[in-house]
Design an enzyme around this catalytic site. Sequence first.
Site, PDB file in Angstrom:
ATOM      1  N   GLU A  75      50.345  59.343  16.867  1.00 39.96           N
ATOM      2  CA  GLU A  75      50.835  57.953  16.928  1.00 39.96           C
ATOM      3  C   GLU A  75      49.919  57.051  16.106  1.00 39.96           C
ATOM      4  O   GLU A  75      50.377  56.118  15.434  1.00 39.96           O
ATOM      5  CB  GLU A  75      50.914  57.443  18.372  1.00 39.96           C
ATOM      6  CG  GLU A  75      51.681  58.317  19.380  1.00 39.96           C
ATOM      7  CD  GLU A  75      53.165  58.494  19.104  1.00 39.96           C
ATOM      8  OE1 GLU A  75      53.654  58.064  18.046  1.00 39.96           O
ATOM      9  OE2 GLU A  75      53.845  59.096  19.956  1.00 39.96           O
ATOM     10  N   HIS A 106      50.775  57.393  12.538  1.00 36.86           N
ATOM     11  CA  HIS A 106      52.006  56.667  12.198  1.00 36.86           C
ATOM     12  C   HIS A 106      51.719  55.176  11.983  1.00 36.86           C
ATOM     13  O   HIS A 106      52.195  54.579  11.027  1.00 36.86           O
ATOM     14  CB  HIS A 106      53.061  56.856  13.295  1.00 36.86           C
ATOM     15  CG  HIS A 106      53.408  58.299  13.517  1.00 36.86           C
ATOM     16  ND1 HIS A 106      54.190  58.733  14.552  1.00 36.86           N
ATOM     17  CD2 HIS A 106      53.070  59.417  12.824  1.00 36.86           C
ATOM     18  CE1 HIS A 106      54.308  60.050  14.485  1.00 36.86           C
ATOM     19  NE2 HIS A 106      53.635  60.489  13.450  1.00 36.86           N
ATOM     20  N   TYR A 152      49.509  51.296   5.713  1.00 31.79           N
ATOM     21  CA  TYR A 152      49.328  51.733   4.321  1.00 31.79           C
ATOM     22  C   TYR A 152      50.500  51.241   3.443  1.00 31.79           C
ATOM     23  O   TYR A 152      50.298  50.815   2.305  1.00 31.79           O
ATOM     24  CB  TYR A 152      49.233  53.258   4.323  1.00 31.79           C
ATOM     25  CG  TYR A 152      49.005  53.902   2.987  1.00 31.79           C
ATOM     26  CD1 TYR A 152      47.898  53.577   2.199  1.00 31.79           C
ATOM     27  CD2 TYR A 152      49.885  54.881   2.521  1.00 31.79           C
ATOM     28  CE1 TYR A 152      47.688  54.208   0.983  1.00 31.79           C
ATOM     29  CE2 TYR A 152      49.674  55.517   1.310  1.00 31.79           C
ATOM     30  CZ  TYR A 152      48.568  55.178   0.541  1.00 31.79           C
ATOM     31  OH  TYR A 152      48.364  55.796  -0.658  1.00 31.79           O
ATOM     32  N   GLU A 205      61.200  57.386  21.795  1.00 36.43           N
ATOM     33  CA  GLU A 205      61.029  58.352  20.707  1.00 36.43           C
ATOM     34  C   GLU A 205      62.364  58.956  20.278  1.00 36.43           C
ATOM     35  O   GLU A 205      62.476  59.423  19.144  1.00 36.43           O
ATOM     36  CB  GLU A 205      60.067  59.466  21.125  1.00 36.43           C
ATOM     37  CG  GLU A 205      58.832  58.923  21.806  1.00 36.43           C
ATOM     38  CD  GLU A 205      57.538  59.602  21.398  1.00 36.43           C
ATOM     39  OE1 GLU A 205      57.156  59.472  20.227  1.00 36.43           O
ATOM     40  OE2 GLU A 205      56.929  60.240  22.263  1.00 36.43           O
ATOM     41  N   GLU A 223      57.887  62.907  15.386  1.00 37.70           N
ATOM     42  CA  GLU A 223      58.603  62.310  16.522  1.00 37.70           C
ATOM     43  C   GLU A 223      59.546  63.309  17.166  1.00 37.70           C
ATOM     44  O   GLU A 223      59.758  63.278  18.374  1.00 37.70           O
ATOM     45  CB  GLU A 223      59.374  61.054  16.104  1.00 37.70           C
ATOM     46  CG  GLU A 223      58.500  59.840  15.809  1.00 37.70           C
ATOM     47  CD  GLU A 223      57.536  59.464  16.922  1.00 37.70           C
ATOM     48  OE1 GLU A 223      57.782  59.800  18.099  1.00 37.70           O
ATOM     49  OE2 GLU A 223      56.503  58.856  16.613  1.00 37.70           O
ATOM     50  N   HIS A 269      57.516  65.161  19.504  1.00 38.41           N
ATOM     51  CA  HIS A 269      57.192  64.353  20.686  1.00 38.41           C
ATOM     52  C   HIS A 269      58.376  64.342  21.653  1.00 38.41           C
ATOM     53  O   HIS A 269      58.205  64.469  22.865  1.00 38.41           O
ATOM     54  CB  HIS A 269      56.847  62.914  20.292  1.00 38.41           C
ATOM     55  CG  HIS A 269      55.670  62.808  19.361  1.00 38.41           C
ATOM     56  ND1 HIS A 269      55.234  61.602  18.849  1.00 38.41           N
ATOM     57  CD2 HIS A 269      54.846  63.746  18.841  1.00 38.41           C
ATOM     58  CE1 HIS A 269      54.195  61.817  18.065  1.00 38.41           C
ATOM     59  NE2 HIS A 269      53.942  63.109  18.039  1.00 38.41           N
TER      60      HIS A 269
HETATM   61 FE    FE Z   1      55.737  59.528  19.104  1.00 36.02          FE
END
Ligand code: FE
Length: 344
Positions: free
Chosen positions: A118, A121, A127, A191, A225, A228
């Site tokens: 996470e 991400h 960025y 998610e 994801e 997850h």
């Molecule tokens: Fe996640």
Amino acid sequence: MPIKKTSERIDINQRRIINGADADVMQLYPMRHTFAWEAYNAGNANHWLPTEIMMQNDIEQWRADDVLSDDERAAFKTVLGFFSTADSIAANNIVIAMYKHITSPECRMYLLRQGYEEAIHTHAYQYIVESLGLDEGEIFNMYREVDAIYDKASFILTFNEGIFDPSFKTGTFEADQKFLENIAVFSLIMEGIFFYSSFAVIFGFHRQNKMIGSAEQIQYIMRDESQHLNFGINLINTIKDEQPELWTEEFQAHLVGLIREAVDLEATFAATVFPKGIFGMNAPSFRQYIEHIADRRLARVGLPKQYNVTNPFPWMSEAADLNKEKNFFETRVIEYQTGGALDW
Ligand code: FE
């Protein structure tokens, strides 16, 4: 609390996702919830970092006058606005709620990996914002300014209430159901649903050969994801096995209701963020797509499908459902999983 000095060994049958503290959360072995170990290894094999992806093309396209329309710029920024705080919301729940109350050491091991992902991400969004020279304050504050993002974030954050309370403990029927609700909301909805119209928009850019560096970042994020989500589904299904009394008819109907509410929030988000549609995707097709993936999430935890609609964006399932273990993009990223990156 000091540990008890004993030569008595751990009994694997005492391992539980929740309420298994007697089984000693420090000892990774003997392992009972092997799905967590598999997820941990898959996460390591998929390791990536945002800075490995070239952003030069995106920077040129963003600066050029004739590549992106005003609607496309607005959609890109708003999607980024949703993303930029969403993974922090997810990370907080892992660290502050889940880690404390999950008593399976192997699941905790994966949660440590997931928490780091996470962070990666959130780094990716930072960025992109930095590379394109976007206004950081504008993007990162969108979850408090833009209604459609605010509504999703505040819906999710209500499920932290009570669980973030330092005195919250599992071990009663009500508390365990509340904790299971938290896992279901964060994995199936946060998610599993709330990222997906934004993913679709970014893939829309990619399909037009626009903002491909950003799209590649998001593709890596989507791969993480989906792991997850799988892990969350495994948690839910294992808790159902270990404590079947929690999975009442009433509780199931409650979860279905929450998912239906989330589908409406996500469809509203898509419709307001892309009022004229984008790349051939319009509000009704977004809603149908969201309904389609919501049915899939419901089915994975044994809940009845609600919508029974086909997938209007079949190209999304190709991107989302490809073998998670594989590096499926044309990519500039180091292949961590081969171990072959070292060249002596
Ligand atoms: Fe996640």
